[in-house]
Design a protein around this motif. Structure first.
Motif, PDB file in Angstrom:
ATOM      1  N   UNK A   1       0.816  -1.220   0.000  1.00 50.80           N
ATOM      2  CA  UNK A   1       0.000   0.000   0.000  1.00 50.80           C
ATOM      3  C   UNK A   1       0.846   1.264   0.000  1.00 50.80           C
ATOM      4  N   UNK A   2       2.150   1.117   0.162  1.00 59.15           N
ATOM      5  CA  UNK A   2       3.028   2.283   0.125  1.00 59.15           C
ATOM      6  C   UNK A   2       3.190   2.991   1.457  1.00 59.15           C
ATOM      7  N   UNK A   3       2.620   2.413   2.514  1.00 61.43           N
ATOM      8  CA  UNK A   3       2.710   3.059   3.831  1.00 61.43           C
ATOM      9  C   UNK A   3       4.153   3.070   4.323  1.00 61.43           C
ATOM     10  N   UNK A   4       4.875   1.983   4.064  1.00 59.70           N
ATOM     11  CA  UNK A   4       6.252   1.876   4.554  1.00 59.70           C
ATOM     12  C   UNK A   4       7.143   2.952   3.923  1.00 59.70           C
ATOM     13  N   UNK A   5       6.828   3.344   2.699  1.00 60.54           N
ATOM     14  CA  UNK A   5       7.596   4.409   2.036  1.00 60.54           C
ATOM     15  C   UNK A   5       7.585   5.683   2.864  1.00 60.54           C
ATOM     16  N   UNK A   6       6.460   5.939   3.534  1.00 62.03           N
ATOM     17  CA  UNK A   6       6.351   7.140   4.362  1.00 62.03           C
ATOM     18  C   UNK A   6       7.257   7.077   5.589  1.00 62.03           C
TER      19      UNK A   6
ATOM     20  N   UNK B   1      13.063  -1.308  16.992  1.00 61.43           N
ATOM     21  CA  UNK B   1      12.050  -1.938  16.139  1.00 61.43           C
ATOM     22  C   UNK B   1      10.899  -0.960  15.930  1.00 61.43           C
ATOM     23  N   UNK B   2      10.510  -0.762  14.676  1.00 57.64           N
ATOM     24  CA  UNK B   2       9.356   0.075  14.348  1.00 57.64           C
ATOM     25  C   UNK B   2       8.297  -0.816  13.710  1.00 57.64           C
ATOM     26  N   UNK B   3       7.210  -1.067  14.430  1.00 58.39           N
ATOM     27  CA  UNK B   3       6.106  -1.846  13.895  1.00 58.39           C
ATOM     28  C   UNK B   3       5.084  -0.928  13.268  1.00 58.39           C
ATOM     29  N   UNK B   4       4.637  -1.246  12.051  1.00 58.44           N
ATOM     30  CA  UNK B   4       3.643  -0.416  11.370  1.00 58.44           C
ATOM     31  C   UNK B   4       2.569  -1.314  10.773  1.00 58.44           C
ATOM     32  N   UNK B   5       1.300  -0.997  11.049  1.00 54.84           N
ATOM     33  CA  UNK B   5       0.199  -1.784  10.510  1.00 54.84           C
ATOM     34  C   UNK B   5      -0.875  -2.014  11.546  1.00 54.84           C
ATOM     35  N   UNK B   6      -1.579  -3.147  11.390  1.00 50.95           N
ATOM     36  CA  UNK B   6      -2.605  -3.526  12.347  1.00 50.95           C
ATOM     37  C   UNK B   6      -2.019  -4.349  13.480  1.00 50.95           C
ATOM     38  N   UNK B   7      -2.888  -5.040  14.193  1.00 52.65           N
ATOM     39  CA  UNK B   7      -2.451  -5.785  15.360  1.00 52.65           C
ATOM     40  C   UNK B   7      -1.421  -6.853  15.060  1.00 52.65           C
ATOM     41  N   UNK B   8      -1.531  -7.500  13.898  1.00 50.95           N
ATOM     42  CA  UNK B   8      -0.586  -8.568  13.562  1.00 50.95           C
ATOM     43  C   UNK B   8       0.842  -8.037  13.487  1.00 50.95           C
ATOM     44  N   UNK B   9       1.019  -6.915  12.785  1.00 52.84           N
ATOM     45  CA  UNK B   9       2.347  -6.327  12.652  1.00 52.84           C
ATOM     46  C   UNK B   9       2.868  -5.826  13.990  1.00 52.84           C
TER      47      UNK B   9
END
Length: 386
Positions: free
Chosen positions: A48-53, A95-103
């Motif tokens: 989705x391109x979120x990580x690019x941010x 550690x940088x976690x990005x996303x929903x609960x799973x991530x």
């Protein structure tokens, strides 16, 4: 409310809330002493391109980073092993976690294992972790789980076909970066399911036997915000105000249940999710009205208050009638946000109910539920949701 009730409330996570906040990521990494970042996400967030941010500010400040994205919808213990291996190989110290609960659950578990011996399975349970985690920054992209501030990582043990939970104050992220703009592109069905998960957190914390004054205030605020904003966030995904309010409501609900545990919806959701691959928010949404109907007599006054929060005119009716109307209100909310599935749609059959009920009965959420259930009660709740 028992004002003289003994309780403990603790939240070690720093919360930063702002639109566009993710642009300052490198500042927060440095604040925690980080020099090399492991970004943890699922494939969908990556695509989705979120990580690019997240990458942009790190590149601008010449902070090295690695990306680990081998995470499933129900994050596996094996994902923690693989992510840990990458973090150690690449010399990552934050550690940088990005996303929903799973991530986020996976990121938190990787952070724990960077500073603790053995295997993540050694720490299943509550307060089993001996050492503080490596620095963890949680960046939620869904308004539902609240994992960005909770003590829990819920992981799938594929070999045992079960979900296991690691709970420790050391598992709370050091920092939660809550940026509503990251939720704008969330599809309606995920917005609905995660929003109902947040509501279930707030409500189950509010009515259960472990509730206390701080968690009650947080639960009420979260429920009010969800009542006013979930429908809008689903049908007007671009509505930044509704998105902001839902993301904040999710976080506040997590602040409530982090200290109180939950109830029967979550007790049943764990085995149902493990065996039938039902998305966590969806299974909670399906179960919530049936659990409410079972629980009403265990906390009539609280359910009557919930009815008022969700717009029921309770004037001229009894408290018990008002409490029962809360169930009607939540059924309508499910319908409005498009959650119309039943447990049968995911393959649950009568012959599965004994197994599901027995596994649910082992949950730590059962003892705090406002009404004590039997195995047959749990089977009946599931049957009503089929």
């Amino acid at each position: 409310m028992l004002l003289n009730k003994a309780f403990r409330y603790e939240i070690p996570t720093i919360i930063e809330f702002e639109n566009g906040l993710i642009n300052k990521l490198s500042e927060f990494v440095k604040e925690l002493g980080g020099t090399n970042v492991l970004i943890v996400c699922d494939p969908g967030v990556l695509q989705a391109g979120v990580v690019t941010k997240l990458e942009e500010p790190l590149k601008a400040d010449n902070i090295p980073y690695s990306i680990f994205s081998e995470i499933e919808a129900d994050p596996a213990i094996e994902s923690v092993d693989l992510g840990l291996e990458m973090a150690k190989r690449d010399g990552c110290d934050v550690v940088v976690g990005v996303g929903g609960g799973s991530s986020l659950d996976t990121a938190k578990a990787i952070g724990l294992m960077l500073t603790n011996p053995g295997h993540i399975k050694d720490y299943v349970g509550i307060n089993m972790v001996p050492n503080p985690s490596a620095p963890v920054i949680a960046v939620p992209t869904t308004a539902g789980t609240g994992s960005e501030i909770t003590i829990w990582s819920v992981l799938s043990d594929k070999k045992e076909k079960a979900k296991v939970s690691v709970g420790s104050v050391y598992n709370c992220p050091n920092m939660a970066l809550v940026d509503p703009e990251l939720t704008i592109s969330l599809p309606p069905h995920i917005t609905a399911a995660t929003g109902m998960d947040a509501l279930t957190h707030a409500m189950e914390s509010y009515v259960n036997k472990a509730t206390q004054p701080i968690s009650e205030g947080l639960s009420v605020q979260a429920m009010k915000m969800i009542a006013e904003n979930l429908r809008l966030a689903v049908v007007q995904g671009e509505n930044v105000e509704a998105r902001s309010n839902m993301l904040l409501a999710s976080l506040i609900a997590a602040m409530a249940f982090n200290s109180t545990r939950l109830g029967l919806a979550h007790a049943l959701a764990i085995p149902l999710g493990a065996h039938f691959k039902i998305p966590h928010g969806t299974v909670n949404a399906i179960l919530l009205p049936e659990v409410m109907e079972f629980n009403v007599i265990g906390n009539v006054s609280k359910y009557a208050e919930i009815a008022s929060i969700f717009g029921v005119d309770t004037s001229g009716i009894t408290e018990r009638e008002a409490a029962e109307q809360s169930v009607v209100a939540i059924r309508q909310l499910n319908k409005d946000v498009g959650i119309t599935q039943t447990l049968t749609d995911f393959g649950l059959k009568e012959e599965h109910l004994q197994m599901i009920a027995e596994e649910a009965m082992l949950s730590g959420n059962v003892p705090v539920n406002p009404r004590k259930p039997t195995i047959e009660d749990l089977k009946a709740i599931c049957r009503a949701a089929m």
